[in-house]
Enzyme design. Structure first.
Site, PDB file in Angstrom:
ATOM      1  N   CYS A  30       0.854  -1.197   0.000  1.00 27.02           N
ATOM      2  CA  CYS A  30       0.000   0.000   0.000  1.00 27.02           C
ATOM      3  C   CYS A  30       0.880   1.234   0.000  1.00 27.02           C
ATOM      4  O   CYS A  30       1.602   1.488   0.970  1.00 27.02           O
ATOM      5  CB  CYS A  30      -0.929  -0.060   1.212  1.00 27.02           C
ATOM      6  SG  CYS A  30      -1.483   1.517   1.838  1.00 27.02           S
ATOM      7  N   CYS A  33       0.564   3.942   2.686  1.00 26.24           N
ATOM      8  CA  CYS A  33       0.977   3.425   4.003  1.00 26.24           C
ATOM      9  C   CYS A  33       2.469   3.656   4.262  1.00 26.24           C
ATOM     10  O   CYS A  33       2.878   3.853   5.402  1.00 26.24           O
ATOM     11  CB  CYS A  33       0.697   1.928   4.107  1.00 26.24           C
ATOM     12  SG  CYS A  33      -1.052   1.511   4.004  1.00 26.24           S
TER      13      CYS A  33
END
Lengths: 103, 283
Positions: A30, A33
Site C-alpha cells: 500500500c 501506508c
C-alpha cells in the site's frame, strides 16, 4: 520505538496497555501506508511514557484486521483501556495523531 | 525524464512555470480547465495592474499565453493518475499519455466533485473506497461496484477487474460509450444502505447487493492524487512545509489547494515561492 503487533502480543501490548495505543493498520504493497512510517517513527520518540505507537500488517495478521473491520488502509486506531477510542483513514500529520491520542 | 511537471494552469501553476523557465528549468505544464475562475461571474477588480476590471477566464487565458510566449510547454489534458517511481513520478493522462519527472507541482485549484448521496459518508471506509489500489486487497473475489463514466473510472476498473470477476459499473445517470465486458447500470444512485458495512446500492429503479463500492467519478482532484500518494491532507487542504513540499519528497503544492486565502494574488505568490524550492530540488 514502533511496536510490531501480532496475534501473540496484541492482547498484552494493546488491550491490556495502561497507556493509550495508536495502531497503524498497513500493508507492504500500500503506497500511502509507506508515508505513515516516518511520521510514526518521529511520533514514537515524542510520546515516550505518554502513549504507545504500534503497527499491524493486515496481510500477516488478517484475523486482527478482520476483527476490527478494517477495509481501507492506512487506518489509524487509538485504543484506550482496551477499547477502540477513535479511528481515522488516510495519512495524518504528527499533530493530528497527538490530538487523537489526547496528548 | 523531465525535471518538473506542473499540474494545473491557473495563477499558481503558470507563475511557477514562468519563474522556473527564467531560471533555466524547463517545466511541462498540464492543465484541463480554468478551475474556479471558469464560471466566476464577477469581473476581477482587486488584482494589481488592471485599470479596467478583467474576466477571470480571460486572465487565465492571458497567463497561459504569456507562458507559451516564453517557450514553456503547455498542454491541455486531464491527469488521471500520478504514481511514485524510482527518482520521481509518472503522470498519466486521460489520453493515455505518460510523462515522467523528478518533481511534480500540484496547483490544480480546489474544485472537487463529491457524492452527496445518503449513506456515502457513513459507509466511507466501511465498503466505500476512493482508491482501488489501496483497498482492493480487502475486496478480492467479492461483488464490486465502480461509480463513474470516464477515463478515470476505466483506469480504476482495469485494476478491479484483476481482483474480481464481478464488477458492475454504475454511471450514476451519465452516458457511457466505451465497450466493456462488465455489466453497466445507468440509473441514478439514490442511496447506499447496509448495517455495519455497506450491503446494497439503491438506484431509481432497483436495489443491488454489493460488497464494495469504488468511486471514480469525473476526474480525480488533487486530494485524490494526494491521498493515493500518501500526502497528509487536513480539512481538504494538502499540508506543505515552508518549502511548499508535501511529506512526499519531490511532490510540491501551491495555490488554493494548500489553503489560506483563495485569492489570485496569494496563488501568484505561492507560485513564485514554490519555484524557488523546486529549482533547489531539481538542480
Amino acid at each position: 520505538m514502533v511496536i510490531q503487533l501480532t496475534t501473540e502480543n496484541f492482547e498484552k501490548e494493546v488491550l491490556n496497555s495502561e497507556l493509550p495505543v495508536l495502531v497503524d493498520f498497513w500493508a507492504t504493497w500500500c503506497s500511502p501506508c509507506q508515508r505513515v512510517a516516518p511520521i510514526l517513527e518521529a511520533l514514537s520518540k515524542e510520546v515516550i511514557g505518554l502513549a504507545k505507537i504500534a503497527k499491524l500488517d493486515v496481510d500477516e495478521q488478517y484475523e486482527l484486521a478482520d476483527q476490527f473491520g478494517i477495509m481501507s488502509i492506512p487506518t489509524l486506531v487509538v485504543f484506550k483501556g482496551g477499547k477502540v477510542h477513535q479511528s481515522t483513514i488516510g495519512v495524518q500529520s504528527k499533530e493530528t495523531l497527538k490530538k487523537l491520542l489526547g496528548i | 525524464m523531465k525535471k518538473v511537471i506542473i499540474i494545473g494552469y491557473g495563477p499558481a501553476g503558470i507563475t511557477a512555470a514562468i519563474y522556473l523557465k527564467r531560471s533555466g528549468v524547463d517545466p511541462l505544464v498540464i492543465g484541463k480547465d480554468y478551475g474556479a475562475l471558469e464560471g466566476y461571474k464577477d469581473l476581477i477588480e482587486n488584482y494589481y495592474g488592471f485599470a479596467e476590471p478583467i474576466e477571470g477566464k480571460q486572465l487565465i487565458k492571458n497567463g497561459i499565453e504569456q507562458a507559451k510566449k516564453l517557450g514553456i510547454e503547455v498542454i491541455t489534458e486531464s491527469v488521471i493518475s500520478i504514481d511514485s517511481i524510482e527518482g520521481g513520478f509518472t503522470v498519466t493522462t486521460s489520453k493515455k499519455h505518460t510523462y515522467e519527472s523528478k518533481a511534480v507541482l500540484l496547483s490544480t485549484g480546489k474544485t472537487r466533485q463529491t457524492l452527496s448521496i445518503p449513506g456515502f459518508v457513513k459507509y466511507r471506509g466501511k465498503g466505500i473506497s476512493m482508491c482501488a489500489t489501496c483497498d482492493g486487497y480487502f475486496y478480492r473475489k467479492k461483488k464490486l461496484a465502480i461509480i463513474g463514466c470516464g477515463p478515470y473510472m476505466l483506469h480504476e476498473l482495469e485494476y478491479l477487474n484483476r481482483i474480481s470477476t464481478d464488477v458492475t459499473i454504475f454511471t450514476h445517470g451519465f452516458e457511457f460509450g466505451t465497450e466493456v465486458n462488465n455489466s453497466v447500470i445507468y440509473d441514478k444512485i439514490t442511496s447506499f444502505v447496509g448495517e455495519e458495512k455497506i450491503t446494497h446500492i439503491v438506484t431509481e429503479n432497483g436495489k443491488y447487493p454489493i460488497d464494495g463500492v469504488f468511486v471514480a467519478l469525473g476526474t480525480p482532484s488533487s486530494v485524490d492524487f494526494a491521498s493515493k500518494l500518501g500526502v497528509v491532507v487536513e480539512k481538504n487542504n494538502l499540508i506543505v512545509d515552508e518549502n511548499y513540499q508535501t511529506n512526499v519528497e519531490g511532490l510540491f503544492a501551491a495555490g488554493d489547494i494548500i489553503g489560506g486565502k483563495l485569492q489570485i494574488s496569494k496563488a501568484v505568490y505561492d507560485g513564485m515561492m514554490v519555484a524557488d524550492s523546486i529549482i533547489k530540488y531539481v538542480k
